[in-house]
Every structure is written in structure tokens, then in C-alpha cells.
Design a protein around this motif. Structure first.
Motif, mmCIF file in Angstrom:
data_model
loop_
_atom_site.group_PDB
_atom_site.id
_atom_site.type_symbol
_atom_site.label_atom_id
_atom_site.label_comp_id
_atom_site.label_asym_id
_atom_site.label_seq_id
_atom_site.Cartn_x
_atom_site.Cartn_y
_atom_site.Cartn_z
ATOM 1 N N ASP A 5 0.858 -1.183 0.000
ATOM 2 C CA ASP A 5 0.000 0.000 0.000
ATOM 3 C C ASP A 5 0.902 1.243 0.000
ATOM 4 O O ASP A 5 1.726 1.426 0.895
ATOM 5 N N GLN A 6 0.746 2.091 -1.009
ATOM 6 C CA GLN A 6 1.638 3.234 -1.196
ATOM 7 C C GLN A 6 1.135 4.512 -0.520
ATOM 8 O O GLN A 6 1.790 5.561 -0.610
ATOM 9 N N THR A 7 0.011 4.434 0.170
ATOM 10 C CA THR A 7 -0.631 5.643 0.708
ATOM 11 C C THR A 7 0.321 6.505 1.523
ATOM 12 O O THR A 7 0.357 7.735 1.357
ATOM 13 N N ASN A 8 1.094 5.888 2.390
ATOM 14 C CA ASN A 8 1.969 6.649 3.286
ATOM 15 C C ASN A 8 3.454 6.476 2.962
ATOM 16 O O ASN A 8 4.308 6.888 3.749
ATOM 17 N N LEU A 9 3.740 5.878 1.785
ATOM 18 C CA LEU A 9 5.126 5.586 1.436
ATOM 19 C C LEU A 9 5.692 6.610 0.457
ATOM 20 O O LEU A 9 5.002 7.069 -0.447
ATOM 21 N N THR A 10 6.976 6.913 0.654
ATOM 22 C CA THR A 10 7.757 7.669 -0.326
ATOM 23 C C THR A 10 9.047 6.906 -0.542
ATOM 24 O O THR A 10 9.749 6.580 0.424
ATOM 25 N N VAL A 11 9.340 6.614 -1.798
ATOM 26 C CA VAL A 11 10.533 5.827 -2.130
ATOM 27 C C VAL A 11 11.505 6.711 -2.899
ATOM 28 O O VAL A 11 11.100 7.425 -3.826
ATOM 29 N N ARG A 12 12.768 6.653 -2.529
ATOM 30 C CA ARG A 12 13.768 7.444 -3.252
ATOM 31 C C ARG A 12 15.102 6.718 -3.262
ATOM 32 O O ARG A 12 15.346 5.782 -2.486
ATOM 33 N N GLY A 13 15.965 7.167 -4.160
ATOM 34 C CA GLY A 13 17.306 6.628 -4.242
ATOM 35 C C GLY A 13 18.333 7.677 -3.860
ATOM 36 O O GLY A 13 17.996 8.753 -3.356
ATOM 37 N N ILE A 14 19.599 7.360 -4.112
ATOM 38 C CA ILE A 14 20.715 8.275 -3.873
ATOM 39 C C ILE A 14 21.517 8.320 -5.166
ATOM 40 O O ILE A 14 22.033 7.295 -5.621
ATOM 41 N N ASP A 15 21.616 9.471 -5.772
ATOM 42 C CA ASP A 15 22.239 9.586 -7.099
ATOM 43 C C ASP A 15 23.650 9.012 -7.129
ATOM 44 O O ASP A 15 24.024 8.300 -8.066
ATOM 45 N N SER A 16 24.445 9.309 -6.108
ATOM 46 C CA SER A 16 25.841 8.861 -6.092
ATOM 47 C C SER A 16 25.994 7.424 -5.604
ATOM 48 O O SER A 16 27.103 6.883 -5.611
ATOM 49 N N LEU A 17 24.883 6.823 -5.184
ATOM 50 C CA LEU A 17 24.904 5.453 -4.669
ATOM 51 C C LEU A 17 23.683 4.730 -5.240
ATOM 52 O O LEU A 17 22.709 4.476 -4.537
ATOM 53 N N PRO A 18 23.717 4.411 -6.536
ATOM 54 C CA PRO A 18 22.495 4.013 -7.244
ATOM 55 C C PRO A 18 21.830 2.728 -6.787
ATOM 56 O O PRO A 18 20.658 2.507 -7.083
ATOM 57 N N THR A 19 22.531 1.874 -6.036
ATOM 58 C CA THR A 19 21.879 0.645 -5.565
ATOM 59 C C THR A 19 21.270 0.807 -4.177
ATOM 60 O O THR A 19 20.679 -0.141 -3.651
ATOM 61 N N ALA A 20 21.402 1.988 -3.593
ATOM 62 C CA ALA A 20 20.769 2.251 -2.297
ATOM 63 C C ALA A 20 19.291 2.539 -2.492
ATOM 64 O O ALA A 20 18.859 3.011 -3.552
ATOM 65 N N LEU A 21 18.513 2.253 -1.452
ATOM 66 C CA LEU A 21 17.072 2.469 -1.524
ATOM 67 C C LEU A 21 16.588 2.968 -0.166
ATOM 68 O O LEU A 21 16.892 2.382 0.869
ATOM 69 N N LEU A 22 15.829 4.067 -0.190
ATOM 70 C CA LEU A 22 15.258 4.642 1.017
ATOM 71 C C LEU A 22 13.746 4.662 0.892
ATOM 72 O O LEU A 22 13.208 5.013 -0.169
ATOM 73 N N VAL A 23 13.062 4.280 1.959
ATOM 74 C CA VAL A 23 11.597 4.297 1.975
ATOM 75 C C VAL A 23 11.151 5.024 3.240
ATOM 76 O O VAL A 23 11.552 4.647 4.346
ATOM 77 N N ARG A 24 10.325 6.055 3.055
ATOM 78 C CA ARG A 24 9.784 6.795 4.198
ATOM 79 C C ARG A 24 8.318 6.437 4.377
ATOM 80 O O ARG A 24 7.546 6.440 3.416
ATOM 81 N N VAL A 25 7.957 6.107 5.606
ATOM 82 C CA VAL A 25 6.566 5.843 5.946
ATOM 83 C C VAL A 25 6.091 7.005 6.821
ATOM 84 O O VAL A 25 6.624 7.220 7.913
ATOM 85 N N ALA A 26 5.119 7.768 6.330
ATOM 86 C CA ALA A 26 4.625 8.930 7.070
ATOM 87 C C ALA A 26 3.810 8.490 8.271
ATOM 88 O O ALA A 26 2.898 7.661 8.146
ATOM 89 N N GLY A 27 4.114 9.043 9.427
ATOM 90 C CA GLY A 27 3.388 8.706 10.637
ATOM 91 C C GLY A 27 2.085 9.479 10.759
ATOM 92 O O GLY A 27 1.911 10.542 10.169
ATOM 93 N N SER A 28 1.172 8.949 11.568
ATOM 94 C CA SER A 28 -0.132 9.577 11.743
ATOM 95 C C SER A 28 -0.085 10.764 12.704
ATOM 96 O O SER A 28 -0.844 11.724 12.567
ATOM 97 N N ASP A 29 0.826 10.696 13.685
ATOM 98 C CA ASP A 29 0.959 11.778 14.666
ATOM 99 C C ASP A 29 2.406 11.763 15.168
ATOM 100 O O ASP A 29 2.679 11.443 16.329
ATOM 101 N N PRO A 30 3.348 12.110 14.287
ATOM 102 C CA PRO A 30 4.763 11.861 14.595
ATOM 103 C C PRO A 30 5.350 12.785 15.652
ATOM 104 O O PRO A 30 5.144 13.991 15.629
ATOM 105 N N LYS A 31 6.076 12.173 16.581
ATOM 106 C CA LYS A 31 6.897 12.908 17.531
ATOM 107 C C LYS A 31 8.377 12.749 17.194
ATOM 108 O O LYS A 31 9.208 13.490 17.689
ATOM 109 N N ARG A 32 8.678 11.760 16.372
ATOM 110 C CA ARG A 32 10.061 11.456 16.025
ATOM 111 C C ARG A 32 10.092 10.713 14.695
ATOM 112 O O ARG A 32 9.052 10.266 14.186
#
Length: 384
Positions: free
Chosen positions: A41-68
Motif C-alpha cells: 500500500d503506497q498511501t503513506n510511502l515515499t521511495v527514493r534513491g541516492i544519485d551517487s549510490l544508485p543501488t541504495a534504496l530509502l523508503v519513508r513511511v509517514a506517521g499519523s501523529d509523529p513525535k520522532r
């Protein structure tokens, strides 16, 4: 899709096991990870890479009420090992194998991510699928490339490493250092070659190399507090071409291990001192190259680690075992030197050790590992 089930997880792990790739070459692995994550489910996901490190993968999951923002790291590279497990799903890549269990690491991370993709977390989560842990210090490369800036910077970072020495599914951890830091040591000794019958006209680097190695071994026994821990190992020595020619050059390659950065720096300085003394004593040139890169000791944050241990000790269905520090290296130490966090063990119970061609982690460790981590993260998100 809902959170991954055990059958899905085993299928993912076995596919990853068949496509191992060396540091900074993890193109198939990267593509497969993206394909699996794309099914969540992609609703709260953001996926990105790193230009200088093309095999790296980062995924952000947005929180509902984030403190951290909480980070979770899984390494994705493999080792130059020819697999000898006899498994039906053995490596399809010649002389490359997931002999350190990074296929398990990735599968567990995907399981945790799939859970939070379908159960929005309270806090923000950052999943970092990291290339180049075994060599090339991918964690350091990612940090220096600015991967963890702005909304992508975790306030705290967690990661696991599998171990065959604990029961399958058990969680192991300790206060203080979990993994040693490492320094690569390369030593070039340069003298003068000559005829074996006329040693007075040459400067024999075989003799000098022997003296250097012997003196270096006194660093641990005579320069280091015996209550502390350090290791110096020289695993390679090259010198000479034929039995009746005195070698004018020699090269020694080895590694330093220490449980604190201060310990490593002390050993490194003593190696330089011994080299200078050898050079003067034998009237030769001794060049020492010390390369630590991102392989700092994995020094767990006291507060966060105490919190994790307390949770795991009291959690239902978690088999927690307090462990001793290990002299193996791990580049997660670099990230922990920049961002507070904790590394812990996941038991995979095998007779073979990490990096062995026969290493066969037990797959029944995957689901308990995911359950323990998701439960802990949910618990952490409820804390002030």
C-alpha cells in the motif's frame, strides 16, 4: 496488499539468496526490492534513491501523529564466496554468496515495512536498504551523500545482524559495544635485494618483516590494558621471488579490531611507532597505510539500548539473550557515530559460521524477528 505472510517471506528470501551481488554492484537486488515494495500500500510511502549510490534504496513511511523519525537499516550486498550449501535455491551467481545472511536481513526489513505500509505508524519511519556493508562502507557513503537530511534524517536508528550462535528467532543485544571497529593495515617494507651468498651487500626484507610482525604482536600484550580488548592479525605476507635471492621488498596485510574507537586509535599509533623503530633499526623504508573508512565500533546508545533490552526481556514470545561483544566488523558503527541508535542480533541457529560457504540460516527465524521488531517499534512510538 496486507502484511507479508510467512510463505511470502520465505519465497522472497530464497529469491534474494539466488541473486547475491558484491558491494556497489547490487543492481538485481535493488530492482527486486523496488518491485516487492511497489506491491505494498503506497498511501503513506515515499521511495527514493541516492544519485551517487544508485543501488541504495530509502523508503519513508509517514506517521499519523509523529513525535520522532525512526530509522531501520538492512544491508543488501553479498560476499565473494562460492556457495557449498547444496540448497535447491543456491546462488546463481558464480563465486558470490549471501554467506553473511543479508538475504535474511532484507527479508526481515521487508516484512516490517509491509506491516507498517498497511498499519500506519504513529511516528515517521525511514527504511534504509544499504549497499556495500561488506566492503566500501556504504553507510558512510550514504551519510556523506546527504541521504539523511531534512525529513529523511532519523532521530534514532536501529538495525540487526543475524547470528548462527543463537536459537532461531531469538533476539540478542547488550549495552555498550556490540561489534568491534576495524582498521585495514597495509605495510610495505623496502630494502635492497641481492645474492643469497652475500647478505652483507643486501638488506633482507624477509628478516625485517619477521621482526616487524613479532614486535607488532607485543602491542596487545604490552601496550593495551588486559581488561580491554583488541586484536591485530596479519593474514598476508608477500616477499621474494626465488630461494637464492634476498628479498628487497615485502608487503604485509592485516587488520586491527577494537571495541572502542579510542582503543583502535591507540593500536594504530603504536603500529606507526613500531614501524618507525624498525625502519631506523634496519636502515630500510617502512610505509604504513591504515584505512578504517566507515567501520567504526558499533557502540550502542545507552538510553535507547536499555529501552530495547527492557522491552525484549518482557515481551511475549520474544526469546531475549544478552550477548557478549564480537570482534567482527560492521559499518553500521559509522551511522551510530552520527545518529543515536542500537544494533541487535537475530538468531538463525546454524552449525556453520558467518562467511562460511556452508552457512545456512534457519528460515523459521524470519517471522519471529519481524514480530519482535514491529512490536518494539509500536511500543517505542507510544513513549514520550
Amino acid at each position: 496488499m496486507p502484511a507479508l505472510k510467512e510463505a511470502d517471506l520465505i519465497q522472497i528470501r530464497r529469491h534474494l539468496h539466488q541473486i547475491p551481488e558484491l558491494a556497489l554492484q547490487e543492481t538485481q537486488t535493488h530492482a527486486y526490492l523496488k518491485a516487492v515494495i511497489a506491491q505494498f500500500d503506497q498511501t503513506n510511502l515515499t521511495v527514493r534513491g541516492i544519485d551517487s549510490l544508485p543501488t541504495a534504496l530509502l523508503v519513508r513511511v509517514a506517521g499519523s501523529d509523529p513525535k520522532r523519525t525512526i530509522g531501520y537499516r538492512a544491508d543488501i550486498d553479498a560476499l565473494p564466496v562460492t556457495e557449498a550449501t547444496g540448497l535447491a535455491f543456491a546462488s546463481k551467481h558464480e563465486n558470490v554468496m549471501h554467506a553473511c545472511g543479508h538475504d535474511i536481513h532484507m527479508t526481515v526489513a521487508l516484512g516490517v515495512l509491509s506491516y507498517f505500509a498497511s498499519h500506519q505508524p504513529k511516528d515517521n519511519l525511514i527504511f534504509f536498504f544499504q549497499p556495500a556493508e561488506e566492503s566500501e562502507n556504504g553507510g558512510k557513503l550514504a551519510y556523506e551523500a546527504g541521504a539523511f537530511e531534512g525529513q529523511w534524517r532519523p532521530d534514532e536508528f536501529y538495525g540487526l545482524h543475524d547470528t548462527p550462535d543463537l536459537p532461531a528467532g531469538a533476539i540478542g543485544c547488550r549495552m555498550g559495544t556490540l561489534f568491534a571497529g576495524t582498521t585495514e593495515v597495509n605495510v610495505d617494507l623496502i630494502g635492497k635485494s641481492g645474492h643469497a651468498a652475500y647478505p652483507q651487500n643486501a638488506n633482507d626484507m624477509v628478516v625485517v618483516a619477521a621482526q616487524f610482525i613479532n614486535q607488532i604482536q607485543t602491542i596487545i600484550s604490552r601496550s593495551i590494558d588486559p581488561i580491554q580488548s583488541g586484536v591485530i592479525t596479519f593474514g598476508k605476507l608477500d616477499a621474494g621471488t626465488i630461494r637464492n635471492v634476498i628479498a628487497g621488498k615485502a608487503r604485509i596485510e592485516g587488520t586491527v579490531r577494537g571495541l572502542t574507537q579510542t582503543m583502535i586509535e591507540t593500536i594504530d599509533e603504536r603500529i606507526k611507532d613500531v614501524a618507525a623503530g624498525i625502519a631506523r633499526s634496519y636502515n630500510c623504508k617502512v610505509d604504513v597505510e591504515l584505512n578504517q573508512g566507515g567501520y567504526l565500533p558499533v557502540e550502542n546508545d545507552p538510553k535507547l539500548t536499555a529501552n530495547l533490552i527492557q522491552f525484549m526481556q518482557h515481551a511475549d514470545k520474544v526469546n531475549f539473550i544478552e550477548t557478549e561483544p564480537a570482534m567482527t566488523g560492521e559499518d553500521f558503527g559509522y551511522l551510530l557515530s552520527k545518529i543515536h541508535g542500537t544494533m541487535f542480533w537475530l538468531g538463525v541457529q546454524d552449525d556453520s559460521q558467518l562467511h562460511a560457504a556452508t552457512f545456512t540460516p534457519r528460515e523459521e527465524a524470519i517471522e519471529p524477528g519481524i514480530d519482535a521488531i514491529t512490536s518494539f517499534l509500536n511500543y517505542r512510538m507510544q513513549q514520550a
